[in-house]
Design a protein around this motif. Structure first.
Motif, PDB file in Angstrom:
ATOM      1  N   ALA A 292       0.546  -1.308  -0.630  1.00  0.00           N
ATOM      2  CA  ALA A 292       0.122   0.303  -0.159  1.00  0.00           C
ATOM      3  C   ALA A 292       1.178   1.084   0.271  1.00  0.00           C
ATOM      4  O   ALA A 292       0.531   2.165  -0.496  1.00  0.00           O
ATOM      5  CB  ALA A 292      -0.973  -0.034   1.186  1.00  0.00           C
ATOM      6  N   ALA A 293       2.072   0.794   0.886  1.00  0.00           N
ATOM      7  CA  ALA A 293       3.336   2.659   0.565  1.00  0.00           C
ATOM      8  C   ALA A 293       3.392   2.662  -0.968  1.00  0.00           C
ATOM      9  O   ALA A 293       3.716   3.426  -1.234  1.00  0.00           O
ATOM     10  CB  ALA A 293       4.109   1.783   1.664  1.00  0.00           C
ATOM     11  N   GLU A 294       3.585   1.597  -1.450  1.00  0.00           N
ATOM     12  CA  GLU A 294       4.823   1.535  -3.101  1.00  0.00           C
ATOM     13  C   GLU A 294       3.322   2.036  -3.258  1.00  0.00           C
ATOM     14  O   GLU A 294       3.134   2.487  -4.386  1.00  0.00           O
ATOM     15  CB  GLU A 294       4.431   0.500  -3.279  1.00  0.00           C
ATOM     16  CG  GLU A 294       5.651  -0.164  -2.778  1.00  0.00           C
ATOM     17  CD  GLU A 294       6.386  -1.574  -2.727  1.00  0.00           C
ATOM     18  OE1 GLU A 294       6.130  -2.173  -3.281  1.00  0.00           O
ATOM     19  OE2 GLU A 294       7.800  -1.790  -2.443  1.00  0.00           O
ATOM     20  N   ALA A 295       2.094   1.867  -3.312  1.00  0.00           N
ATOM     21  CA  ALA A 295       1.357   2.222  -4.147  1.00  0.00           C
ATOM     22  C   ALA A 295       0.651   3.714  -4.160  1.00  0.00           C
ATOM     23  O   ALA A 295       0.490   5.002  -5.113  1.00  0.00           O
ATOM     24  CB  ALA A 295       0.080   1.712  -3.943  1.00  0.00           C
ATOM     25  N   LEU A 296       0.547   4.189  -3.037  1.00  0.00           N
ATOM     26  CA  LEU A 296       0.906   5.812  -2.428  1.00  0.00           C
ATOM     27  C   LEU A 296       2.057   6.197  -2.855  1.00  0.00           C
ATOM     28  O   LEU A 296       1.592   7.472  -4.075  1.00  0.00           O
ATOM     29  CB  LEU A 296       0.945   5.337  -1.296  1.00  0.00           C
ATOM     30  CG  LEU A 296      -0.813   5.650  -0.526  1.00  0.00           C
ATOM     31  CD1 LEU A 296      -0.869   5.758   1.064  1.00  0.00           C
ATOM     32  CD2 LEU A 296      -1.807   5.925  -1.136  1.00  0.00           C
ATOM     33  N   HIS A 297       3.580   5.567  -3.061  1.00  0.00           N
ATOM     34  CA  HIS A 297       3.859   6.756  -3.322  1.00  0.00           C
ATOM     35  C   HIS A 297       4.175   7.006  -5.138  1.00  0.00           C
ATOM     36  O   HIS A 297       4.245   7.642  -6.247  1.00  0.00           O
ATOM     37  CB  HIS A 297       5.389   5.533  -3.609  1.00  0.00           C
ATOM     38  CG  HIS A 297       6.574   6.074  -3.962  1.00  0.00           C
ATOM     39  ND1 HIS A 297       7.163   7.212  -3.852  1.00  0.00           N
ATOM     40  CD2 HIS A 297       7.185   5.910  -4.918  1.00  0.00           C
ATOM     41  CE1 HIS A 297       8.113   7.501  -4.401  1.00  0.00           C
ATOM     42  NE2 HIS A 297       8.083   6.382  -5.341  1.00  0.00           N
ATOM     43  N   GLY A 298       3.119   5.805  -5.856  1.00  0.00           N
ATOM     44  CA  GLY A 298       2.850   5.802  -6.998  1.00  0.00           C
ATOM     45  C   GLY A 298       1.507   6.858  -8.002  1.00  0.00           C
ATOM     46  O   GLY A 298       2.240   6.633  -8.901  1.00  0.00           O
ATOM     47  N   ALA A 299       0.978   6.726  -6.901  1.00  0.00           N
ATOM     48  CA  ALA A 299       0.120   7.806  -6.300  1.00  0.00           C
ATOM     49  C   ALA A 299       0.251   9.447  -6.496  1.00  0.00           C
ATOM     50  O   ALA A 299      -0.115   9.846  -6.636  1.00  0.00           O
ATOM     51  CB  ALA A 299      -0.530   7.418  -6.324  1.00  0.00           C
ATOM     52  N   GLY A 300       1.747   9.622  -6.412  1.00  0.00           N
ATOM     53  CA  GLY A 300       1.985  10.563  -6.354  1.00  0.00           C
ATOM     54  C   GLY A 300       2.344  11.132  -5.190  1.00  0.00           C
ATOM     55  O   GLY A 300       2.733  12.362  -4.856  1.00  0.00           O
TER      56      GLY A 300
END
Length: 476
Positions: A292-300
């Protein structure tokens, strides 16, 4: 086991509340059709789940017919017009059984709706049923002597959690699109994580506790919406929040932005934390938080691992127990006087717990203040915290101990990552973002600063948009 279905192809009982409201408003479906679809689903599934304890079939159909006439007449419609909802059986419902999971309150029928129920009805929602809970909402397992045990729709041998376990099982199983739960230490977010839905505990005082028992310790109690989508909990929250003139903790005016679909004017800073601070965490849960942390990083978002020293130093669960027992015991003792033989084992055990000494109580209060200070310092640097909801996926019924990464801990340990938000009053949201090796949902918890619910809801919407498990349902 799980099934996937998306968008308009979902059956009515798996449509979001906001989608149902739109279908009703545009006359693509009638309120009666929506209610009947849920009644049919309840008939097929509730015997296995035991999620609902009082069903209002006739009343809901009558309300649906009246709602349908309003649609056809062109009358103004509320945001949830014609949409069914459910409520935990500790929340008062006028002229409808509210038995608090106890034989002691068998047959109890209040005269007035709780504020939260009244506000749902004012928005046009239709009360469909009351949902199961542990006696007096006091357990992480939904079981009691009056209405029995609720089961997890993903695996009937596993718990849906507590205390809003009946509510979470009902929503996950398609018996209800939207519901009301309460949360003293875990009771909205934990069950939501166990069953793969969304549970939202706003800042303490956002939603009045009027009409909900027990009212002590009210500085830790919260009301929160539960649903299968972020838009649904955001909509319900916008309807539920605000003072009612009766709850002295609910004083903030009702002007706020839920944050869903909003674009922040800068990248949000998110810290993510698995350990230390929460003790041992199952490896699959830890991996889901990191994903989830990586997904939020990917979302900016600006995302980085963090530590919160106050979590490591103040032992929130221990201080919570020292504080709340002293306040709950008198309320429980008064309510059960002369009926001790009718009490469930958990309630009896709580009443048998030794009183907290005055000095220990004061020290616990001071520790709670330091914990608040620690989070205040954290939110000077970050907009949000991403962490586990539970240390492991849903576990078997009736366990008194849990084994996590080879370490044996009491079952009460399940509250370690949720209770800090009750002690401090911070808002927190549980959303599914993973699946265990045996097919059980794994949730993550999003936390923001006090009164910054829009941040939590915005981040949850980002995660939902890229979720690898979106629109998965149990195969019941």
């Amino acid at each position: 086991m799980q099934t996937a279905s998306n968008g308009p192809d979902q059956p009515l009982y798996y449509q979001d509340a906001t989608a149902l409201a739109a279908l009703i408003r545009t006359k693509q479906v009638t309120p009666r059709e929506v209610v009947q679809a849920h009644l049919d689903r309840i008939s097929a599934v509730n015997p296995a789940l035991n999620a609902l304890v009082t069903l209002l079939a006739d009343e809901a159909l009558q309300a649906a017919d009246a709602a349908g006439k309003a649609v056809m007449s062109g009358a103004p419609l509320g945001a949830l017009h014609g949409v069914p909802f459910t409520a935990k059986d500790s929340i008062d419902t006028a002229q409808v059984l509210t038995q608090r999971g106890s034989p002691i309150f068998h047959g109890r029928t209040p005269d007035v709706d709780a504020t939260s129920v009244a506000r749902m009805k004012q928005a046009g929602a239709i009360l469909l049923a009351k949902t199961n809970l542990p006696e007096f909402s006091y357990s992480t397992e939904t079981d009691n002597l009056l209405t029995g045990r609720s089961n997890n729709p993903w695996n009937l041998a596993r718990t849906p959690g507590g205390s809003s376990g009946g509510e979470s099982a009902a929503i996950a199983g398609g018996l209800s699109p939207l519901g009301l739960g309460t949360d003293l230490a875990i009771s909205v977010r934990g069950p939501a994580a166990n069953t793969g839905i969304i549970g939202f505990k706003p800042t303490h005082g956002r939603i009045p506790m009027t009409g909900i028992w027990p009212r002590v310790p009210r500085r830790n109690w919260h009301v929160g919406p539960m649903a299968r989508s972020v838009h649904d909990v955001a909509l319900a929250y916008s309807l539920l929040a605000g003072p009612d003139g009766l709850d002295g903790f609910a004083t903030l005016p009702r002007h706020f932005d839920t944050g869903v679909g909003a674009t922040p004017d800068r990248p949000l800073r998110v810290g993510w934390l698995v350990a230390p601070g929460f003790g041992p965490i199952d490896a699959e849960v830890a991996a889901t938080v990191q994903a989830a942390a990586e997904a939020l990083h990917g979302a900016g978002c600006v995302v980085e691992p963090v530590r919160i020293p106050a979590l490591e130093q103040e032992h929130p669960l221990a201080l919570f127990n020292q504080l709340h027992v002293m306040e709950l015991k008198p309320a429980f003792a008064e309510a059960t006087a002369g009926h001790e033989a009718e009490m469930f084992a958990i309630s009896k055990a709580m009443l048998a717990t030794p009183d907290t000494a005055l000095r220990a109580y004061v020290l616990a209060e001071q520790a709670a203040e330091r914990l608040r200070d620690g989070f205040a310092a954290y939110f000077q640097r970050y907009d949000a915290l991403l962490c586990p909801v539970l240390p492991l996926p849903a576990y078997a019924h009736g366990l008194s101990e849990l084994v996590i990464n080879g370490q044996t801990v009491p079952a009460t340990y399940i509250q370690n990552a949720t209770v800090p938000l009750n002690v401090t009053g911070l808002p927190g949201l549980s959303i599914r973002f993973g699946t265990s090796h045996d097919g059980l949902p794994i949730g993550v918890q999003l936390v923001s600063n006090w009164w910054a619910e829009s941040t939590v809801l915005h981040l949850a919407a980002l995660l939902e948009s890229v979720s690898p498990v979106r629109d998965l349902h149990p195969a019941l």
